[in-house]
Design a protein around this motif. Structure first.
Motif, short mmCIF file in Angstrom:
data_model
loop_
_atom_site.label_atom_id
_atom_site.label_comp_id
_atom_site.label_asym_id
_atom_site.label_seq_id
_atom_site.Cartn_x
_atom_site.Cartn_y
_atom_site.Cartn_z
N GLY A 115 29.28 28.55 47.04
CA GLY A 115 28.72 28.93 48.33
C GLY A 115 29.73 28.78 49.46
N LYS A 116 31.01 28.73 49.11
CA LYS A 116 32.09 28.57 50.11
C LYS A 116 32.08 29.71 51.12
N GLY A 117 32.04 30.92 50.61
CA GLY A 117 32.15 32.09 51.49
C GLY A 117 30.96 32.18 52.44
N GLY A 165 35.26 28.63 32.48
CA GLY A 165 36.61 29.01 32.07
C GLY A 165 37.53 29.17 33.26
N ARG A 166 37.02 29.82 34.31
CA ARG A 166 37.85 30.07 35.50
C ARG A 166 38.14 28.76 36.23
N ASP A 167 37.14 27.90 36.37
CA ASP A 167 37.37 26.60 37.03
C ASP A 167 38.43 25.79 36.27
N ASP A 189 38.55 35.02 53.92
CA ASP A 189 38.21 34.77 52.52
C ASP A 189 39.52 34.93 51.74
N THR A 190 40.20 33.82 51.43
CA THR A 190 41.52 33.95 50.79
C THR A 190 41.40 34.40 49.34
N GLY A 191 40.23 34.21 48.73
CA GLY A 191 40.05 34.68 47.36
C GLY A 191 40.25 36.19 47.25
N GLN A 248 40.81 26.92 34.37
CA GLN A 248 42.12 27.55 34.59
C GLN A 248 42.64 27.23 36.00
N ASP A 249 41.76 27.29 37.00
CA ASP A 249 42.19 27.03 38.38
C ASP A 249 42.56 25.56 38.59
N ALA A 250 41.86 24.66 37.90
CA ALA A 250 42.11 23.23 38.11
C ALA A 250 43.31 22.73 37.33
N SER A 251 43.70 23.46 36.27
CA SER A 251 44.76 22.95 35.41
C SER A 251 46.12 23.58 35.70
N ARG A 252 46.19 24.57 36.59
CA ARG A 252 47.50 25.21 36.83
C ARG A 252 48.41 24.21 37.57
N PRO A 253 49.71 24.30 37.31
CA PRO A 253 50.62 23.34 37.93
C PRO A 253 50.76 23.53 39.45
N TYR A 308 43.84 37.20 46.28
CA TYR A 308 44.15 37.09 44.85
C TYR A 308 43.40 38.16 44.06
N ARG A 309 42.18 38.46 44.49
CA ARG A 309 41.42 39.51 43.82
C ARG A 309 42.11 40.87 43.96
N ALA A 310 42.64 41.14 45.16
CA ALA A 310 43.29 42.43 45.40
C ALA A 310 44.59 42.55 44.59
N ARG A 340 23.45 30.91 40.86
CA ARG A 340 23.70 31.63 42.12
C ARG A 340 24.48 32.92 41.87
N ARG A 341 25.52 32.84 41.04
CA ARG A 341 26.32 34.04 40.78
C ARG A 341 25.49 35.07 40.02
N PHE A 342 24.66 34.57 39.06
CA PHE A 342 23.79 35.45 38.28
C PHE A 342 22.83 36.21 39.21
N GLY A 394 38.84 28.94 50.09
CA GLY A 394 39.65 29.21 48.90
C GLY A 394 39.67 28.02 47.96
N ARG A 395 40.86 27.74 47.42
CA ARG A 395 41.02 26.63 46.48
C ARG A 395 42.01 25.59 46.98
N ASP A 396 42.99 26.06 47.77
CA ASP A 396 44.12 25.19 48.15
C ASP A 396 44.34 25.18 49.66
N ILE A 397 43.30 25.51 50.43
CA ILE A 397 43.49 25.59 51.89
C ILE A 397 43.81 24.20 52.45
N VAL A 429 53.42 34.60 43.22
CA VAL A 429 52.29 35.29 43.87
C VAL A 429 51.76 34.42 45.00
N ARG A 430 51.58 33.14 44.73
CA ARG A 430 51.07 32.23 45.76
C ARG A 430 52.03 32.19 46.95
N ALA A 431 53.32 32.12 46.64
CA ALA A 431 54.33 32.06 47.71
C ALA A 431 54.27 33.32 48.57
O1 CDP Z 1 34.07 33.65 45.04
P1 CDP Z 1 34.67 32.85 43.90
O2 CDP Z 1 34.64 31.38 44.18
O3 CDP Z 1 34.12 33.20 42.57
O4 CDP Z 1 36.21 33.28 43.81
P2 CDP Z 1 37.28 33.54 44.98
O5 CDP Z 1 37.20 32.46 46.00
O6 CDP Z 1 37.15 34.94 45.45
O7 CDP Z 1 38.65 33.36 44.21
C1 CDP Z 1 38.99 34.14 43.08
C2 CDP Z 1 40.14 33.44 42.37
O8 CDP Z 1 41.28 33.47 43.23
C3 CDP Z 1 39.91 31.98 42.02
O9 CDP Z 1 39.32 31.80 40.75
C4 CDP Z 1 41.31 31.39 42.10
O10 CDP Z 1 42.00 31.51 40.89
C5 CDP Z 1 42.01 32.26 43.13
N1 CDP Z 1 42.17 31.62 44.45
C6 CDP Z 1 43.18 30.71 44.60
O11 CDP Z 1 43.87 30.39 43.65
N2 CDP Z 1 43.44 30.16 45.81
C7 CDP Z 1 42.69 30.47 46.87
N3 CDP Z 1 42.98 29.92 48.06
C8 CDP Z 1 41.62 31.39 46.74
C9 CDP Z 1 41.37 31.94 45.50
#
Ligand code: CDP
Ligand code: CDP
Length: 209
Positions: free
Chosen positions: A15-17, A164-166, A33-35, A168-173, A38-40, A141-143, A114-117, A93-95
């Motif tokens: 519910g971040k967005g 799976g996505r969490d 929305d920084t996600g 992957q996102d939590a384990s990346r270096p 990455y989506r684009a 919620r996503r469903f 996002g994830r790393d703001i 990509v992040r850089a």
């Molecule tokens: O909306 P949802 O939480 O499903 O995903 P999102 O916020 O749109 O982010 C999609 C993907 O982008 C995430 O699973 C992360 O891998 C990546 N992401 C990230 O690495 N860093 C951010 N600041 C935002 C998103």
């Protein structure tokens, strides 16, 4: 509230967005929305028929990103979710996306989600929220969101994809998903969007003094 940066991080479908957008409106700050970035990037790589783990292609896609890429309507769904997470694990990509996010926030303050703001993009943010909820509730919620968009989905599959996505996102270096040391944790498992917003606004105002 000009000049204030509010970081909203957390796992998928917490519910971040929804929350960040409402906070931005209440505080009269721009919202990013920084996600979507990455989506684009993931979408561009998929469009080229390539593997989103291809670092050179994904970096080129990140550097070629335009505002129009963020308006695309095909940035959500299981394929797009996993492609975003795959390109997001690539340091180059992040850089490539860092300057845009920082310039956006510095121009006149902002709420960014996002994830790393709070850990990487704006470690000096005035307020950091880490929004979470149980994985079962997030999957629900996503469903419901997918159903609302008329997309056929299976709840247990949605939950598996989120897990799976969490992971992957939590384990990346680089810039893994995790709360900043000074983040305020907000568990919304038992809160609807309205109650989560009220709680968050109270916490943010408390931090701002
Ligand atoms: O909306 P949802 O939480 O499903 O995903 P999102 O916020 O749109 O982010 C999609 C993907 O982008 C995430 O699973 C992360 O891998 C990546 N992401 C990230 O690495 N860093 C951010 N600041 C935002 C998103
Ligand atoms: O950005 P993130 O992926 O974390 O979540 P979102 O795109 O804001 O989607 C969350 C969905 O859950 C939306 O449909 C909201 O209406 C709903 N929701 C919420 O945002 N917050 C709650 N506390 C409860 C439900």
């Amino acid at each position: 509230m000009t000049g204030i940066v509010v970081a909203v991080d957390g796992p998928a479908a917490a519910g971040k967005g929804t929350l960040a957008r409402r906070l931005a409106a209440a505080l009269n700050l721009p919202y990013l929305d920084t996600g979507l970035l990455y989506r684009a990037v993931g979408r561009r790589v998929l469009d080229a028929g390539a593997d989103p783990r291809d670092a050179a292609l994904a970096e080129a896609a990140a550097r070629a990103l335009t505002p129009a890429d963020l308006d695309r309507t095909d940035l959500r769904g299981p394929m797009a979710d996993m492609a975003a997470s795959a390109v997001a694990a690539i340091p180059a990509v992040r850089a490539a996306l860092l300057d845009f996010q920082r310039s956006f926030g510095r121009a006149r303050g902002a709420v960014l989600d996002g994830r790393d703001i709070g850990t990487v993009v704006f470690p000096e943010a005035r307020v950091k929220l880490y929004v979470t909820a149980s994985v079962e509730e997030r999957a629900r919620r996503r469903f419901l969101e997918l159903q609302g968009r008329g997309v056929a989905a299976d709840l247990s599959q949605v939950e598996a994809e989120i897990r799976g996505r969490d992971a992957q996102d939590a384990s990346r270096p680089v810039a893994p998903l995790k709360p900043a040391a000074d983040a305020i944790l907000l568990d919304t498992t038992n809160l609807d969007a309205e109650a989560a917003f009220a709680a968050a606004l109270h916490l943010v105002r408390g931090r701002l003094g």
